[in-house]
Motif scaffolding. Sequence first.
Motif, mmCIF file in Angstrom:
data_model
loop_
_atom_site.group_PDB
_atom_site.id
_atom_site.type_symbol
_atom_site.label_atom_id
_atom_site.label_comp_id
_atom_site.label_asym_id
_atom_site.label_seq_id
_atom_site.Cartn_x
_atom_site.Cartn_y
_atom_site.Cartn_z
ATOM 1 N N CYS A 149 0.864 -1.183 0.000
ATOM 2 C CA CYS A 149 0.000 0.000 0.000
ATOM 3 C C CYS A 149 0.901 1.233 0.000
ATOM 4 O O CYS A 149 1.704 1.417 0.907
ATOM 5 C CB CYS A 149 -0.909 0.008 1.227
ATOM 6 S SG CYS A 149 -1.872 1.533 1.354
ATOM 7 N N THR A 171 -0.019 4.231 0.366
ATOM 8 C CA THR A 171 -0.484 5.211 1.349
ATOM 9 C C THR A 171 0.067 4.907 2.743
ATOM 10 O O THR A 171 0.561 5.792 3.440
ATOM 11 C CB THR A 171 -2.025 5.241 1.385
ATOM 12 O OG1 THR A 171 -2.501 5.393 0.052
ATOM 13 C CG2 THR A 171 -2.517 6.394 2.236
ATOM 14 N N CYS A 199 -6.914 -1.478 0.858
ATOM 15 C CA CYS A 199 -6.035 -1.769 1.983
ATOM 16 C C CYS A 199 -6.886 -1.899 3.253
ATOM 17 O O CYS A 199 -7.740 -1.052 3.526
ATOM 18 C CB CYS A 199 -5.030 -0.637 2.132
ATOM 19 S SG CYS A 199 -4.044 -0.736 3.635
ATOM 20 N N LYS A 207 -6.004 -1.535 6.242
ATOM 21 C CA LYS A 207 -5.645 -0.531 7.239
ATOM 22 C C LYS A 207 -6.226 0.840 6.929
ATOM 23 O O LYS A 207 -6.826 1.479 7.792
ATOM 24 C CB LYS A 207 -4.111 -0.393 7.295
ATOM 25 C CG LYS A 207 -3.471 -1.080 8.490
ATOM 26 C CD LYS A 207 -1.966 -0.828 8.509
ATOM 27 C CE LYS A 207 -1.210 -2.088 8.127
ATOM 28 N NZ LYS A 207 0.228 -1.882 7.980
ATOM 29 N N CYS A 208 -6.032 1.320 5.698
ATOM 30 C CA CYS A 208 -6.371 2.715 5.399
ATOM 31 C C CYS A 208 -7.475 2.861 4.350
ATOM 32 O O CYS A 208 -7.884 3.979 4.041
ATOM 33 C CB CYS A 208 -5.137 3.482 4.950
ATOM 34 S SG CYS A 208 -4.536 2.978 3.327
HETATM 35 ZN ZN LIG Z 1 -2.933 1.349 3.396
#
Ligand SMILES: [Zn+2]
Length: 97
Positions: A34, A36, A64, A66-67
């Motif tokens: 990712c 980001t 993703c 996570k984000c």
């Molecule tokens: Zn991410």
Amino acid sequence: MENEKLMITLEDFRKILGAEWDIFQKKILHNCLCHTCDSAYDSTIVGYTVEINDLDDVILLGKCAKCSNPITRYVETGENEEQVKVIEEIRMRYAKN
Ligand SMILES: [Zn+2]
């Protein structure tokens, strides 16, 4: 024909991977890059769709975990004879529809 991509189902993808499905679930899904998070290939891809490209490789397009930013994961199936055989069958099936 340029960069032809075919969207397939998760079930198709599972057939392509065959015995490697378990490895995919345990490792590949959780080893995505990712940009980001800058996670060094430590991101998990979720909510993905599956495409095969003109090289018979599989591309996962998802987010993703996570984000939630979009990420893609390339799975090199195009050099595996067994997997390409399954991909060809899938292509023929989709061509009929
Ligand atoms: Zn991410």
